[in-house]
Design an enzyme around this catalytic site. Sequence first.
Site, PDB file in Angstrom:
ATOM      1  N   ASP A  73       0.295 -19.513  24.305  1.00 21.14           N
ATOM      2  CA  ASP A  73       0.207 -18.517  25.372  1.00 21.14           C
ATOM      3  C   ASP A  73       1.292 -17.449  25.256  1.00 21.14           C
ATOM      4  O   ASP A  73       1.056 -16.280  25.567  1.00 21.14           O
ATOM      5  CB  ASP A  73       0.304 -19.206  26.741  1.00 21.14           C
ATOM      6  CG  ASP A  73      -0.949 -20.000  27.067  1.00 21.14           C
ATOM      7  OD1 ASP A  73      -2.010 -19.713  26.477  1.00 21.14           O
ATOM      8  OD2 ASP A  73      -0.877 -20.912  27.914  1.00 21.14           O
ATOM      9  N   GLY A  74       2.489 -17.838  24.806  1.00 20.41           N
ATOM     10  CA  GLY A  74       3.577 -16.872  24.663  1.00 20.41           C
ATOM     11  C   GLY A  74       3.253 -15.807  23.635  1.00 20.41           C
ATOM     12  O   GLY A  74       3.479 -14.612  23.861  1.00 20.41           O
ATOM     13  N   LYS A  78       2.607 -11.679  24.344  1.00 17.45           N
ATOM     14  CA  LYS A  78       3.313 -10.608  23.641  1.00 17.45           C
ATOM     15  C   LYS A  78       2.346  -9.680  22.914  1.00 17.45           C
ATOM     16  O   LYS A  78       2.404  -8.451  23.059  1.00 17.45           O
ATOM     17  CB  LYS A  78       4.308 -11.211  22.652  1.00 17.45           C
ATOM     18  CG  LYS A  78       5.088 -10.169  21.862  1.00 17.45           C
ATOM     19  CD  LYS A  78       6.022 -10.836  20.855  1.00 17.45           C
ATOM     20  CE  LYS A  78       6.752  -9.791  20.021  1.00 17.45           C
ATOM     21  NZ  LYS A  78       7.626 -10.422  18.997  1.00 17.45           N
ATOM     22  N   ALA A 192       1.907 -19.244  36.005  1.00 19.25           N
ATOM     23  CA  ALA A 192       3.077 -19.418  35.135  1.00 19.25           C
ATOM     24  C   ALA A 192       4.332 -19.650  35.980  1.00 19.25           C
ATOM     25  O   ALA A 192       4.368 -20.554  36.810  1.00 19.25           O
ATOM     26  CB  ALA A 192       3.215 -18.205  34.217  1.00 19.25           C
ATOM     27  N   ALA A 194       5.569 -18.097  38.463  1.00 20.98           N
ATOM     28  CA  ALA A 194       5.335 -17.975  39.905  1.00 20.98           C
ATOM     29  C   ALA A 194       4.801 -19.275  40.495  1.00 20.98           C
ATOM     30  O   ALA A 194       5.197 -19.679  41.597  1.00 20.98           O
ATOM     31  CB  ALA A 194       4.368 -16.828  40.180  1.00 20.98           C
TER      32      ALA A 194
END
Length: 296
Positions: A73-74, A78, A192, A194
């Site tokens: 996911d990272g 990006k 995420a 939050a």
Amino acid sequence: MAFKYHKVAIVGKHYKKEVSQMVETLYAYLQQQGLEIIVENDTAADTSLVNVAIASLKEIALRCDVAIVVGGDGNFLKASRLLALYSNIPVIGINKGKLGFLTTLAADDNALKNDLYAILKGDSSVTKMSMLKCRVDNNLRAPLEASIALNEIAITASRGLMFGLKVFIDGRYAFDQRGDGLIVSTPTGSTAHAMSAGGPILNPNQNSVVLVPICSHSLNSRPLVISDESVIDIYITDYNDPEPVLSIDGRHDTILKAHQKVTIQKARKKVTVLHTKDYNYYDTLREKLGWSKVLF
């Protein structure tokens, strides 16, 4: 039925062997389909592919019909965020990370080929993910990519020291807060950082933004969901050394000083994500986050 997307880009997480292997497998499959393929510069350098067309993310955004992002996911965050800054190129995520909440295609060989074939033919569902942009009043020269968030913009304490902030929404005073920080999140980011801070989960298609306090020193501080058309102004009122930090999707840290203003609003660009035709966001919530899982 002919392919809807003819010029396909591949973007992978760097320095990860299993991703490089998947990129090579993916390249061979797309080549068999007679598609034109461009591989992102650093992604290609991590593989054994030779005599392949390569390009930067900006060039990919301007030249290709679709981008396939391989990784977690990272990496998807990006790459898709940067691609969206230059064009409306749609993105497909293949999971080679841990959670795979955003990279919704599993890396299983047979299923992946069938899913990709259908999506590239145009048999897909589409999610339009909104983004946020921010400006710090004394940092007008920040590069564009350091000002746009797909998940969240967070102002957090350094070394766990509380600080104060004052929040205005659409020019009207909303609230003061003392605590460890504040997260301003998109619907995509609501699952995420939050969510970990106690915020609500928003559907990605919802036209909203959520403000989530981080460890507020108050018994009645709660997350606040507002329209994504609103403009949010946040003033740093006081802090103990070291200064609080502003981050964009967990990157691009900016030190904030007392009385500095951070302005956050919806970005013009959106990230267009392609899924399988039967993709169901609520299935992803259940499978990836254990939502409504029966514990006993």
